[in-house]
Scaffold this active site. Sequence first.
Site, PDB file in Angstrom:
ATOM      1  N   HIS A   1       0.794  -1.106  -0.073  1.00  0.00           N
ATOM      2  CA  HIS A   1      -0.196   0.060   0.045  1.00  0.00           C
ATOM      3  C   HIS A   1       0.979   1.168  -0.076  1.00  0.00           C
ATOM      4  CE1 HIS A   1      -3.726   2.373   1.135  1.00  0.00           C
ATOM      5  NE2 HIS A   1      -2.836   3.039   1.790  1.00  0.00           N
ATOM      6  N   GLU A   2       1.818   1.195   0.788  1.00  0.00           N
ATOM      7  CA  GLU A   2       2.562   2.589   1.123  1.00  0.00           C
ATOM      8  C   GLU A   2       3.615   2.496  -0.156  1.00  0.00           C
ATOM      9  OE1 GLU A   2       1.653   4.457   3.154  1.00  0.00           O
ATOM     10  OE2 GLU A   2       0.799   2.700   4.612  1.00  0.00           O
TER      11      GLU A   2
END
Length: 760
Positions: A182-183
């Site tokens: 996600h990051e």
Amino acid sequence: LIASQMEPTYARRVYPCFDEPAMKATFNIRIIHDPSYVALSNMPAIDVSEVKDENGSLWTVTTFNTSLKMSTYLTAFVICDFDYVSRTERGNEIRIWARKEAIKNGYVDYALNITGQIFSFLEDTLNVSYPLPKTDLVALPDFGAGGMENWGLMIFQEASLMNLPSDEFTSRKAIIALIVSHELGHQWFGNLVTMNWWNDLWLNEGLASYFEYLGATFVEPKLSLDKIFYAHVVQPVLREDSEISRSLSESEEKIKGSFSLMSLFDNITYSKGASITWMLSGFLTEKLFVRSLTSYLKEFSFSNANQDDLWTHIQMVVDAQDEVQLPAPVKQIMDSWTCQNGFPVLTLNLTTGTVRQEQFFNKNNRKSTDSYNNTWIIPISWMRNGSSQPLTWLDTSSKMFPEMQVSESEYDWILLNVNLSGYYRVNYDQLNLKRLARLLENDPKAIPAVSRFQLIDDVFALTEFGYVPIETALELTKYLAREDELFIWNMVLLNLIPDNLESTLKNHEVYPLLKKYLLKRMLPIYNYYAGFIRQNVDALEDDYFAQMYLEKLMATACWLGLQDCLDLSSELFAKWRDNPEYKIPFLVRRTVCCYGVAVGTDKEWNFAWEMYNHTDSIEEDEDILLYALSCTKEPWLLHRYLQYGLSDTLFSSNCTSVIISHVVTKDTGHRIAWEFVTENWPLLSQGYGHELLHDVLKVMGRFVKTDVQIQELQVFYNATLEEDEREAITMLLESAKLENIEKRKLLIKVASWLEKNVDD
């Protein structure tokens, strides 16, 4: 340790700036700090020198390279005494920082192994290279979010980045792989190209959440992408979205004023954003979707974009080819999903082949003034009798599809929204549902697993919102003896036995019927997994859904009084009592401890209490034991447990309220806990204030069915609460009472259906 968190609007508290996402700039950062610490920022350090202050003390000055053009909310710094492990991937130096002992014990090795792989996967997929020379990931002992994507300096809480090197269980790895993906997805969506203003936050979070699942299943191929995406993303947000009245993308004006930006960081932004991205990728084909993203990223690098810019780039790619034909401009299709509240439900009539759409809302509490006349442009992927049909579209409120008219044959069936290509629910007519129910009983695998999940979850949701009677949903559970997918079982059990109903259902005539009906169907899958728990639990290390959902299955089996489940719990608990070094398998530890105590005597209870007070137990196990201790069936033990909870150490560490909230949810315990709270209120209110009372009253609400019961509770809280709080609680209990009366009506229907079908 010092670490920063600027998103959304805290950069202005650190340095003077125009703190808005579209005001991008380059940043020169210099940090003066104690020489025994290291300073990190977005860019690599280019100079480390020493300086003396007026008292002659030495300080270190770390100067960082000038940043790329970026938004203020992504600037970041960390000053710590951590160690790191590193490796270089395509010239990008990746370092993972954590407490020294965590690095030494190899807790971040897994995260290091996958970070480079996911970076390369994203670069190759998006065809846009990562512009920074280094990337730091820092694991903090305490951090408000799961992770934060600061460009070149990502920050995580420890649980999101660490696991034991000996732990081969997929679910632990998956948690790390998902958050890291996600990051990393944000390095493109958010950092390189940023939304113009917060009203389009979903362009950051929705796309990052979409790539989160692609990246994680790329590095952990044993995870099934479509099952996990449906169970973790789509299904939960469909439940929430119908209750929330906001659209994915709001107008800028709406989010200019005093509106709190933090409230935008919710499931709608993340999960609805990801679900709509999934649908978009589905009807465009992944090839065209990714081509559009590349074009969008290249045009807006180091700059800002809004939702329409993305639609424009997709339109350009669609116009340049002729394989995929759309029924309307991309903007018109997608705005119907991002600018309107909620989502549609499709209603089918297969005799005529008519499909109509309306907004999915709760018919039970609809006011006649509400007007729901939204329409969406809806992609329909479908199959007939097991073979996939060409994608079709519903772009009006209703439409006839001659190809969807079914014949007299009961083997002629239709399934819509196959593999979850669309963000909507489907309401089939009785004719088709009967055929699907029959099919499930004869050959459940004829319907793909995700579609079985969808079909059943849709029908339960339709029941809850008053579209179809509960009996319709129950018909679809008859086949479950042949269902071997835990993620489907988990959804069925959450619908039939919601956590907040357990204690109420126990006291109802539906319980023995449910017991007979469900256990008969649960036995095959229960026996399959109980075998592993007894003999070789490590064989389940790749079974992600067993790690996520076996606990609920086993807890339900024990709750329904399955003898083997109770025996298994006592066996494993006894094994632990004989040898405290023995570890109860973590997949079922909570249930085993609970039922070990429940079927045991005070000896088992005392052992669990002793183990809880052991200094070296890990936090997770302490939580499990606090819960298990409330499972005893002996009122005097529950009394004593609550008394123990008042001891100084527990009281100061907040455990007292945890103990009370566990006991109050138990059928034996709710009266005992209530009496305990009222008797000890002066002391409890000092430590916990009214929040505890609120929580306890909320749970007590599950048991109120009459005004007299409400009055009984009122006597106490009228004397202790302020007027406005009293009103709020009274309203809460009133609505709980109405809900309980409705639930009882529902349970009577369920009971009479079960009576007819329990022997099938």
